[in-house]
Design a protein around this motif. Structure first.
Motif, PDB file in Angstrom:
ATOM      1  N   ALA A   1      46.730  36.768  44.330  1.00 37.72           N
ATOM      2  CA  ALA A   1      46.568  37.466  45.564  1.00 37.72           C
ATOM      3  C   ALA A   1      44.611  37.094  44.794  1.00 37.72           C
ATOM      4  CB  ALA A   1      46.759  38.903  45.526  1.00 37.72           C
ATOM      5  N   ARG A   2      44.057  36.549  45.593  1.00 36.42           N
ATOM      6  CA  ARG A   2      42.648  36.799  45.490  1.00 36.42           C
ATOM      7  C   ARG A   2      42.205  38.346  46.615  1.00 36.42           C
ATOM      8  NH1 ARG A   2      38.757  32.546  44.227  1.00 36.42           N
ATOM      9  NH2 ARG A   2      37.532  34.666  44.415  1.00 36.42           N
ATOM     10  N   THR A   3      41.986  39.039  45.915  1.00 33.95           N
ATOM     11  CA  THR A   3      41.917  40.506  46.536  1.00 33.95           C
ATOM     12  C   THR A   3      40.210  41.394  45.804  1.00 33.95           C
ATOM     13  OG1 THR A   3      42.876  42.512  46.868  1.00 33.95           O
ATOM     14  CG2 THR A   3      43.124  41.622  44.898  1.00 33.95           C
ATOM     15  N   GLN A   4      40.954  41.969  45.721  1.00 26.21           N
ATOM     16  CA  GLN A   4      39.156  43.748  45.704  1.00 26.21           C
ATOM     17  C   GLN A   4      40.068  43.336  44.108  1.00 26.21           C
ATOM     18  OE1 GLN A   4      36.929  41.565  47.141  1.00 26.21           O
ATOM     19  NE2 GLN A   4      36.295  43.668  46.551  1.00 26.21           N
ATOM     20  N   VAL A   5      38.800  44.372  43.112  1.00 22.04           N
ATOM     21  CA  VAL A   5      39.622  45.331  42.306  1.00 22.04           C
ATOM     22  C   VAL A   5      38.529  46.228  42.695  1.00 22.04           C
ATOM     23  CG1 VAL A   5      40.235  45.806  39.447  1.00 22.04           C
ATOM     24  CG2 VAL A   5      40.904  43.935  40.699  1.00 22.04           C
ATOM     25  N   GLY A   6      38.373  47.722  42.619  1.00 22.62           N
ATOM     26  CA  GLY A   6      37.962  48.619  43.028  1.00 22.62           C
ATOM     27  C   GLY A   6      36.927  47.766  43.941  1.00 22.62           C
ATOM     28  N   HIS A   7      35.551  47.337  44.394  1.00 18.38           N
ATOM     29  CA  HIS A   7      34.321  46.762  45.081  1.00 18.38           C
ATOM     30  C   HIS A   7      34.103  45.135  44.277  1.00 18.38           C
ATOM     31  CE1 HIS A   7      32.085  47.565  41.753  1.00 18.38           C
ATOM     32  NE2 HIS A   7      31.231  46.710  42.315  1.00 18.38           N
ATOM     33  N   MET A   8      35.061  44.485  43.058  1.00 17.59           N
ATOM     34  CA  MET A   8      35.260  43.133  42.958  1.00 17.59           C
ATOM     35  C   MET A   8      35.752  42.319  43.525  1.00 17.59           C
ATOM     36  SD  MET A   8      34.619  44.332  38.255  1.00 17.59           S
ATOM     37  CE  MET A   8      35.724  45.472  38.471  1.00 17.59           C
ATOM     38  N   PRO A   9      35.521  40.806  43.908  1.00 15.37           N
ATOM     39  CA  PRO A   9      36.407  40.201  44.501  1.00 15.37           C
ATOM     40  C   PRO A   9      37.101  40.429  42.936  1.00 15.37           C
ATOM     41  CG  PRO A   9      34.127  39.135  44.317  1.00 15.37           C
ATOM     42  CD  PRO A   9      34.143  40.864  43.820  1.00 15.37           C
ATOM     43  N   ALA A  10      38.290  39.239  43.163  1.00  9.36           N
ATOM     44  CA  ALA A  10      39.363  39.054  41.780  1.00  9.36           C
ATOM     45  C   ALA A  10      40.657  38.155  42.371  1.00  9.36           C
ATOM     46  CB  ALA A  10      39.207  40.397  41.277  1.00  9.36           C
ATOM     47  N   SER A  11      40.932  37.696  41.456  1.00 14.10           N
ATOM     48  CA  SER A  11      42.232  37.242  41.375  1.00 14.10           C
ATOM     49  C   SER A  11      43.319  38.009  40.359  1.00 14.10           C
ATOM     50  CB  SER A  11      42.615  35.843  40.582  1.00 14.10           C
ATOM     51  OG  SER A  11      43.554  35.156  40.570  1.00 14.10           O
ATOM     52  N   ILE A  12      44.408  38.394  41.276  1.00 16.32           N
ATOM     53  CA  ILE A  12      45.587  38.969  40.532  1.00 16.32           C
ATOM     54  C   ILE A  12      46.836  38.299  39.937  1.00 16.32           C
ATOM     55  CG2 ILE A  12      47.300  41.228  40.332  1.00 16.32           C
ATOM     56  CD1 ILE A  12      44.160  42.473  41.591  1.00 16.32           C
ATOM     57  N   THR A  13      47.510  37.648  38.836  1.00 18.94           N
ATOM     58  CA  THR A  13      48.759  37.631  38.832  1.00 18.94           C
ATOM     59  C   THR A  13      49.871  37.783  38.522  1.00 18.94           C
ATOM     60  OG1 THR A  13      47.654  34.891  39.175  1.00 18.94           O
ATOM     61  CG2 THR A  13      50.263  34.810  38.025  1.00 18.94           C
ATOM     62  N   ARG A  14      50.536  38.219  38.994  1.00 21.03           N
ATOM     63  CA  ARG A  14      51.632  38.434  38.114  1.00 21.03           C
ATOM     64  C   ARG A  14      52.483  38.041  36.967  1.00 21.03           C
ATOM     65  NH1 ARG A  14      55.563  43.668  38.056  1.00 21.03           N
ATOM     66  NH2 ARG A  14      54.569  43.928  39.609  1.00 21.03           N
ATOM     67  N   THR A  15      52.505  38.634  35.273  1.00 24.02           N
ATOM     68  CA  THR A  15      52.618  37.496  34.343  1.00 24.02           C
ATOM     69  C   THR A  15      53.628  37.900  34.105  1.00 24.02           C
ATOM     70  OG1 THR A  15      51.508  38.688  33.160  1.00 24.02           O
ATOM     71  CG2 THR A  15      50.546  36.575  34.280  1.00 24.02           C
ATOM     72  N   GLY A  16      54.805  39.441  34.249  1.00 20.35           N
ATOM     73  CA  GLY A  16      55.881  39.601  33.843  1.00 20.35           C
ATOM     74  C   GLY A  16      56.101  40.624  33.925  1.00 20.35           C
ATOM     75  N   ALA A  17      57.334  41.252  34.278  1.00 22.74           N
ATOM     76  CA  ALA A  17      58.003  42.980  34.748  1.00 22.74           C
ATOM     77  C   ALA A  17      57.039  44.147  35.066  1.00 22.74           C
ATOM     78  CB  ALA A  17      58.901  42.975  34.370  1.00 22.74           C
ATOM     79  N   GLU A  18      56.198  43.932  33.912  1.00 28.32           N
ATOM     80  CA  GLU A  18      55.462  45.190  33.871  1.00 28.32           C
ATOM     81  C   GLU A  18      54.027  44.715  33.444  1.00 28.32           C
ATOM     82  OE1 GLU A  18      56.875  47.883  31.156  1.00 28.32           O
ATOM     83  OE2 GLU A  18      57.931  48.676  32.545  1.00 28.32           O
ATOM     84  N   ALA A  19      53.815  43.250  33.487  1.00 28.17           N
ATOM     85  CA  ALA A  19      51.943  42.322  32.902  1.00 28.17           C
ATOM     86  C   ALA A  19      51.039  42.113  34.255  1.00 28.17           C
ATOM     87  CB  ALA A  19      52.449  42.019  32.586  1.00 28.17           C
ATOM     88  N   PHE A  20      49.853  42.235  34.367  1.00 25.52           N
ATOM     89  CA  PHE A  20      49.351  41.556  35.532  1.00 25.52           C
ATOM     90  C   PHE A  20      47.924  40.444  34.771  1.00 25.52           C
ATOM     91  CE2 PHE A  20      51.075  44.442  37.153  1.00 25.52           C
ATOM     92  CZ  PHE A  20      51.789  44.416  38.471  1.00 25.52           C
ATOM     93  N   MET A  21      47.612  39.200  35.399  1.00 29.36           N
ATOM     94  CA  MET A  21      46.209  39.361  34.224  1.00 29.36           C
ATOM     95  C   MET A  21      45.549  39.034  35.253  1.00 29.36           C
ATOM     96  SD  MET A  21      45.580  34.748  33.412  1.00 29.36           S
ATOM     97  CE  MET A  21      45.815  33.941  35.005  1.00 29.36           C
ATOM     98  N   ILE A  22      43.902  39.603  35.277  1.00 29.64           N
ATOM     99  CA  ILE A  22      43.132  39.616  35.817  1.00 29.64           C
ATOM    100  C   ILE A  22      42.034  38.484  35.552  1.00 29.64           C
ATOM    101  CG2 ILE A  22      41.287  41.760  37.291  1.00 29.64           C
ATOM    102  CD1 ILE A  22      43.868  43.821  36.991  1.00 29.64           C
ATOM    103  N   MET A  23      41.396  38.626  37.085  1.00 25.63           N
ATOM    104  CA  MET A  23      40.523  37.140  36.548  1.00 25.63           C
ATOM    105  C   MET A  23      39.430  38.045  37.031  1.00 25.63           C
ATOM    106  SD  MET A  23      42.664  33.684  36.910  1.00 25.63           S
ATOM    107  CE  MET A  23      41.253  33.168  36.986  1.00 25.63           C
TER     108      MET A  23
END
Length: 180
Positions: A134-156
């Motif tokens: 998803a292209r979304t917000q993390v706090g007030h920052m534009p970000a990309s979040i990808t689920r990489t595992g059952a309990e894991a995410f990659m945030i850019m």
């Protein structure tokens, strides 16, 4: 004379573990924006032939750790982990983004709870499955979040926001850990 040294976006800030969640900086390698000139089918075929992954559908990623194509918006994908094959140039614009992003891994049993404090997207596993992005917000920052595992995410996030990302994640991690 001043000696300049290359540093990563989160140098000296990570890794950090609080409660059951760990945040670590990732070094994904080359990051390249791919933008199609029109229909994505030509770029998808070239991407499949050169890198073994197709053009991802909206809110999806293709590939695997080490080489991933992440949907980044209409007609745009971020190719992460591999240098783009020259054949991709015939199908669209290719722009190196390697130095522009901070990339972190957020993982652990309470990773969804931590991110729920910062992200306006439902990241529970029943809704946001592995490979979704998803292209979304993390706090007030534009970000990309990808689920990489059952309990894991990659945030850019943009490189200039690395310190803020780490700060916000630590605050959310501390709040979740304090719940006990």
């Amino acid at each position: 004379m001043v000696e300049l040294r290359e540093t990563s976006p989160c140098a000296g800030l990570l890794p950090v573990t609080l409660g059951s969640v760990t945040v670590e900086e990732l070094t994904p390698g080359p990051m390249t924006s791919l933008c199609v000139f029109g229909d994505a089918s030509e770029m998808s075929a070239a991407l499949e032939k050169a890198h073994g992954m197709g053009w991802p559908a909206p809110n999806r990623s293709t590939g695997k750790d080490g080489a991933r194509a992440i949907w980044f918006g209409r007609g745009e994908v971020m190719l992460v982990g591999v240098s783009p094959d020259a054949a991709l140039r015939k199908a669209g614009a290719i722009v190196d983004q390697s130095d522009g992003w901070a990339v972190v891994s957020v993982r652990g049993a309470a990773a969804v709870d931590v991110l729920a404090r910062l992200v306006p997207v439902d990241l529970r596993g029943s809704v946001f499955k592995r490979g979704q992005t998803a292209r979304t917000q993390v706090g007030h920052m534009p970000a990309s979040i990808t689920r990489t595992g059952a309990e894991a995410f990659m945030i850019m996030v943009f490189r200039s926001m690395a310190g803020t990302l780490v700060h916000d994640l630590k605050e959310a991690m501390a709040a979740v850990a304090a719940r006990g």
